[in-house]
Design a protein around this motif. Structure first.
Motif, PDB file in Angstrom:
ATOM      1  N   MET A   1      74.657   1.818  10.649  1.00 35.11           N
ATOM      2  CA  MET A   1      73.904   2.056  11.893  1.00 35.11           C
ATOM      3  C   MET A   1      74.702   2.993  12.785  1.00 35.11           C
ATOM      4  SD  MET A   1      71.034   0.989  13.151  1.00 35.11           S
ATOM      5  CE  MET A   1      70.128   0.634  14.616  1.00 35.11           C
ATOM      6  N   SER A   2      74.134   4.086  13.158  1.00 39.23           N
ATOM      7  CA  SER A   2      74.846   5.037  13.995  1.00 39.23           C
ATOM      8  C   SER A   2      74.982   4.513  15.409  1.00 39.23           C
ATOM      9  CB  SER A   2      74.106   6.378  14.023  1.00 39.23           C
ATOM     10  OG  SER A   2      72.898   6.239  14.714  1.00 39.23           O
ATOM     11  N   THR A   3      75.996   5.047  16.115  1.00 38.85           N
ATOM     12  CA  THR A   3      76.194   4.631  17.503  1.00 38.85           C
ATOM     13  C   THR A   3      74.992   4.964  18.365  1.00 38.85           C
ATOM     14  OG1 THR A   3      78.561   4.987  17.243  1.00 38.85           O
ATOM     15  CG2 THR A   3      77.722   4.850  19.480  1.00 38.85           C
ATOM     16  N   SER A   4      74.395   6.118  18.110  1.00 38.68           N
ATOM     17  CA  SER A   4      73.246   6.512  18.924  1.00 38.68           C
ATOM     18  C   SER A   4      72.060   5.600  18.692  1.00 38.68           C
ATOM     19  CB  SER A   4      72.860   7.969  18.604  1.00 38.68           C
ATOM     20  OG  SER A   4      72.514   8.095  17.232  1.00 38.68           O
ATOM     21  N   ALA A   5      71.853   5.201  17.417  1.00 39.39           N
ATOM     22  CA  ALA A   5      70.734   4.310  17.123  1.00 39.39           C
ATOM     23  C   ALA A   5      70.953   2.946  17.749  1.00 39.39           C
ATOM     24  CB  ALA A   5      70.544   4.178  15.607  1.00 39.39           C
ATOM     25  N   THR A   6      72.203   2.450  17.681  1.00 40.81           N
ATOM     26  CA  THR A   6      72.499   1.170  18.306  1.00 40.81           C
ATOM     27  C   THR A   6      72.311   1.248  19.816  1.00 40.81           C
ATOM     28  OG1 THR A   6      74.117   0.757  16.565  1.00 40.81           O
ATOM     29  CG2 THR A   6      74.238  -0.635  18.512  1.00 40.81           C
TER      30      THR A   6
ATOM     31  N   GLU B   1      67.128 -11.780  25.172  1.00 37.72           N
ATOM     32  CA  GLU B   1      66.816 -11.201  23.861  1.00 37.72           C
ATOM     33  C   GLU B   1      67.857 -10.166  23.452  1.00 37.72           C
ATOM     34  OE1 GLU B   1      64.653 -12.780  22.305  1.00 37.72           O
ATOM     35  OE2 GLU B   1      63.585 -13.755  23.961  1.00 37.72           O
ATOM     36  N   ARG B   2      68.289  -9.352  24.415  1.00 36.45           N
ATOM     37  CA  ARG B   2      69.301  -8.331  24.074  1.00 36.45           C
ATOM     38  C   ARG B   2      70.616  -8.981  23.666  1.00 36.45           C
ATOM     39  NH1 ARG B   2      72.329  -5.769  22.019  1.00 36.45           N
ATOM     40  NH2 ARG B   2      73.177  -3.694  22.493  1.00 36.45           N
ATOM     41  N   ALA B   3      71.016 -10.042  24.368  1.00 36.55           N
ATOM     42  CA  ALA B   3      72.274 -10.712  24.044  1.00 36.55           C
ATOM     43  C   ALA B   3      72.242 -11.340  22.657  1.00 36.55           C
ATOM     44  CB  ALA B   3      72.580 -11.772  25.098  1.00 36.55           C
ATOM     45  N   LEU B   4      71.059 -11.690  22.178  1.00 34.01           N
ATOM     46  CA  LEU B   4      70.928 -12.314  20.861  1.00 34.01           C
ATOM     47  C   LEU B   4      70.455 -11.330  19.793  1.00 34.01           C
ATOM     48  CD1 LEU B   4      69.565 -15.776  21.970  1.00 34.01           C
ATOM     49  CD2 LEU B   4      71.741 -15.310  20.834  1.00 34.01           C
ATOM     50  N   THR B   5      70.632 -10.066  20.032  1.00 31.35           N
ATOM     51  CA  THR B   5      70.321  -9.049  19.025  1.00 31.35           C
ATOM     52  C   THR B   5      71.596  -8.669  18.282  1.00 31.35           C
ATOM     53  OG1 THR B   5      68.438  -8.213  20.277  1.00 31.35           O
ATOM     54  CG2 THR B   5      69.387  -6.738  18.637  1.00 31.35           C
ATOM     55  N   ARG B   6      71.515  -8.656  16.959  1.00 31.12           N
ATOM     56  CA  ARG B   6      72.670  -8.385  16.116  1.00 31.12           C
ATOM     57  C   ARG B   6      72.348  -7.258  15.129  1.00 31.12           C
ATOM     58  NH1 ARG B   6      73.834 -11.703  19.424  1.00 31.12           N
ATOM     59  NH2 ARG B   6      74.771 -13.761  19.123  1.00 31.12           N
TER      60      ARG B   6
ATOM     61  N   LEU C   1      70.660  -2.743  10.290  1.00 34.75           N
ATOM     62  CA  LEU C   1      69.532  -2.643  11.224  1.00 34.75           C
ATOM     63  C   LEU C   1      69.603  -3.775  12.247  1.00 34.75           C
ATOM     64  CD1 LEU C   1      66.683  -1.841   8.661  1.00 34.75           C
ATOM     65  CD2 LEU C   1      67.852  -0.237  10.204  1.00 34.75           C
ATOM     66  N   PRO C   2      69.045  -3.547  13.439  1.00 34.47           N
ATOM     67  CA  PRO C   2      69.100  -4.572  14.490  1.00 34.47           C
ATOM     68  C   PRO C   2      67.993  -5.612  14.354  1.00 34.47           C
ATOM     69  CG  PRO C   2      68.127  -2.562  15.370  1.00 34.47           C
ATOM     70  CD  PRO C   2      68.500  -2.265  13.943  1.00 34.47           C
ATOM     71  N   TYR C   3      68.361  -6.874  14.477  1.00 35.97           N
ATOM     72  CA  TYR C   3      67.418  -7.995  14.483  1.00 35.97           C
ATOM     73  C   TYR C   3      67.692  -8.851  15.709  1.00 35.97           C
ATOM     74  CZ  TYR C   3      66.041  -7.063   9.629  1.00 35.97           C
ATOM     75  OH  TYR C   3      65.556  -6.482   8.470  1.00 35.97           O
ATOM     76  N   ASP C   4      66.622  -9.302  16.344  1.00 36.15           N
ATOM     77  CA  ASP C   4      66.744 -10.274  17.431  1.00 36.15           C
ATOM     78  C   ASP C   4      66.804 -11.646  16.777  1.00 36.15           C
ATOM     79  OD1 ASP C   4      66.453 -12.025  19.544  1.00 36.15           O
ATOM     80  OD2 ASP C   4      64.975 -10.810  20.594  1.00 36.15           O
ATOM     81  N   VAL C   5      67.985 -12.255  16.787  1.00 33.07           N
ATOM     82  CA  VAL C   5      68.186 -13.500  16.041  1.00 33.07           C
ATOM     83  C   VAL C   5      67.894 -14.735  16.891  1.00 33.07           C
ATOM     84  CG1 VAL C   5      69.811 -12.461  14.435  1.00 33.07           C
ATOM     85  CG2 VAL C   5      70.667 -13.473  16.566  1.00 33.07           C
ATOM     86  N   SER C   6      67.109 -14.562  17.977  1.00 33.54           N
ATOM     87  CA  SER C   6      66.669 -15.715  18.765  1.00 33.54           C
ATOM     88  C   SER C   6      65.470 -16.402  18.129  1.00 33.54           C
ATOM     89  CB  SER C   6      66.313 -15.289  20.189  1.00 33.54           C
ATOM     90  OG  SER C   6      65.139 -14.492  20.204  1.00 33.54           O
ATOM     91  N   ALA C   7      64.733 -15.698  17.252  1.00 30.63           N
ATOM     92  CA  ALA C   7      63.545 -16.254  16.597  1.00 30.63           C
ATOM     93  C   ALA C   7      63.155 -15.339  15.446  1.00 30.63           C
ATOM     94  CB  ALA C   7      62.385 -16.393  17.578  1.00 30.63           C
ATOM     95  N   HIS C   8      62.336 -15.882  14.538  1.00 29.95           N
ATOM     96  CA  HIS C   8      61.843 -15.051  13.434  1.00 29.95           C
ATOM     97  C   HIS C   8      60.801 -14.041  13.910  1.00 29.95           C
ATOM     98  CE1 HIS C   8      63.053 -18.906  11.363  1.00 29.95           C
ATOM     99  NE2 HIS C   8      63.709 -18.020  10.638  1.00 29.95           N
TER     100      HIS C   8
END
Length: 448
Positions: free
Chosen positions: A1-6, A242-247, A254-261
């Motif tokens: 994942m590139s820095t810009s995409a993150t 939601e942002r704090a729980l995105t990994r 790739l980024p996923y919000d791991v607070s819920a499916h």
């Protein structure tokens, strides 16, 4: 994942964000967000991808979504009995749909994260006192006093931990034998004697027993019925949470919000140039968008292109909330335009939010007949257009509450005060939920 995409994950901060609490202390909020960012994930990327594949089946017309749970979860509800009762109701509804409608059912709970709610007004006044509106336990308390109604960022941490407890219980119940299809009678033992819906369900359970006995005699392993797949969902309302729980997933980058499916954007926060759409378009979870009666076909197409430009199957679900009196006119233009585009979209009906009214007693309520009529209209529109009615999204509880009127037991407006327990909007009780499941099964058979 590139820095810009993150970095795109924070582009929402430059856009207007609706329905965000006015937190008292920004430094306190930043500290809480940092602590949340260090917590383990509640769900995993692979689970989100698995759900996305099942929702792709829904979009193709090969499966049906049953999504439901509390209007607003409470911290006190994160206990074994409350979770089991909601899960039991969802399982019973799923059994009715799977067996009576002969369709695979994707089970998604409004559970383990539905701790925040949008509000029509930022404040509430009682007896000359004005305080911040209750925005869900993740933000403030239901009691009408200054301390309870303070928008406290530390509640976000409590929401995370209560979500973890609820998810742990759900996984234990759905994988540890409680959800075994051979338990269809056990789920109903406390319900069959005094409920018309329970007795109707019990007859269906008897048919399932006979079918399972037949399959066992044919050599089918009973272990195949031991557990079910269950997914969590909530409205992605509080963007700092939601942002704090995105990994960033270690396998895909790739980024996923791991607070819920599964996460959805509400009717009040789906602005194309708003922060919620901007944030959710970057995460790789399957996502939904609520569409009210004022949604135009062009609105739907624009949301589709913004949130799923690559037309990934299973990525996007449209959850319609039109109201019983409007769905037959408002829904067809949306489905026609989206269907003509060829993009894969799952259509799900929320028959709850467009049918709320105030009873003479002052209680917010819903008529089950209106809920059923909106679901019927949803199926009628899809049948007429040759498209797939992909599911229902409802607010219910496993408890014997008196919050919505109607149903087989004849609950009336004068009964609402008996057990009106919701923290926000009125929910179907268990009997009313089963009434709805039987109707949906019948409608699905007719539309197939």
């Amino acid at each position: 994942m590139s820095t810009s995409a993150t970095g795109d994950l924070d582009a929402w901060r430059e856009l207007p964000a609706q329905q965000q609490p006015d937190w008292d202390d920004p430094d306190e909020l930043r500290a809480v967000a940092a602590e949340l960012a260090a917590q383990p994930p509640l769900v995993f990327a692979g689970e989100c991808d698995q759900l996305k594949a099942q929702l792709a089946d829904v979009a193709r017309g090969e499966a049906f979504v049953l999504q439901g749970g509390d209007c607003a979860e409470t911290f006190t509800g994160a206990n074994a009995d409350a979770v089991k009762n909601k899960l039991k109701t969802l399982l019973q509804m799923a059994v009715v749909l799977t067996y009576a409608a002969t369709v695979p059912v994707v089970k998604i709970g409004r559970m383990a994260g539905q701790y925040a709610k949008p509000r029509s007004k930022p404040v509430e006044a009682r007896g000359g006192l004005e305080l911040p509106a209750y925005r869900g336990d993740a933000v403030n308390g239901l009691d009408f006093d200054a301390e309870s109604r303070r928008n406290d960022p530390h509640r976000l941490l409590k929401a995370y931990h209560c979500s973890a407890v609820t998810l742990n219980l759900c996984r234990a119940f759905t994988k540890g034998g409680y959800a075994d299809l051979r338990q269809v009678h056990a789920w109903n033992q406390d319900f069959v004697a005094h409920s018309k819906s329970g007795r109707r369900y019990e007859r269906l359970a008897g048919e399932i027993d006979r079918a399972l006995t037949f399959m066992k005699a044919c050599g089918v392993s009973p272990d195949e019925f031991h557990g079910v797949e269950f997914y969590s969902s909530h409205e992605a309302l509080l963007l700092e949470y939601e942002r704090a729980l995105t990994r960033i997933d270690s396998l895909s980058g790739l980024p996923y919000d791991v607070s819920a499916h599964f996460l959805w954007i509400g009717e009040r926060t789906r602005q194309l140039d708003g922060a919620h759409v901007e944030f959710l378009r970057h995460i790789r979870n399957p996502i939904g968008v609520k569409l009210g009666p004022g949604t135009s076909a062009d609105d739907a197409l624009a949301l589709m292109k913004r949130l799923n430009p690559e037309e990934e199957p299973g990525r996007l679900t449209f959850i319609t909330r039109m109201g019983a009196g409007k769905i037959r006119e408002a829904l067809p233009p949306l489905i026609e335009k989206v269907h003509q585009s060829g993009a894969p979209v799952a259509w799900v009906c929320d028959p709850m939010h467009g049918n709320t009214f105030e009873a003479p007693s002052g209680h917010k309520t819903r008529r089950l007949d209106d809920v059923l009529d909106e679901v019927a209209g949803f199926f009628e529109v899809h049948r007429a257009l040759g498209t797939h009615p992909g599911g229902i999204h409802i607010e219910f509880t496993g408890d014997d509450v008196t919050e919505c009127v109607g149903g087989a037991e004849g609950l009336a407006e004068g009964d609402l005060h008996q057990r009106y327990e919701t923290a926000c909007d009125p929910r179907l009780n268990r009997g009313q939920s089963l009434d709805l499941a039987f109707l949906v099964a019948e409608l699905y058979r007719k539309s197939s």
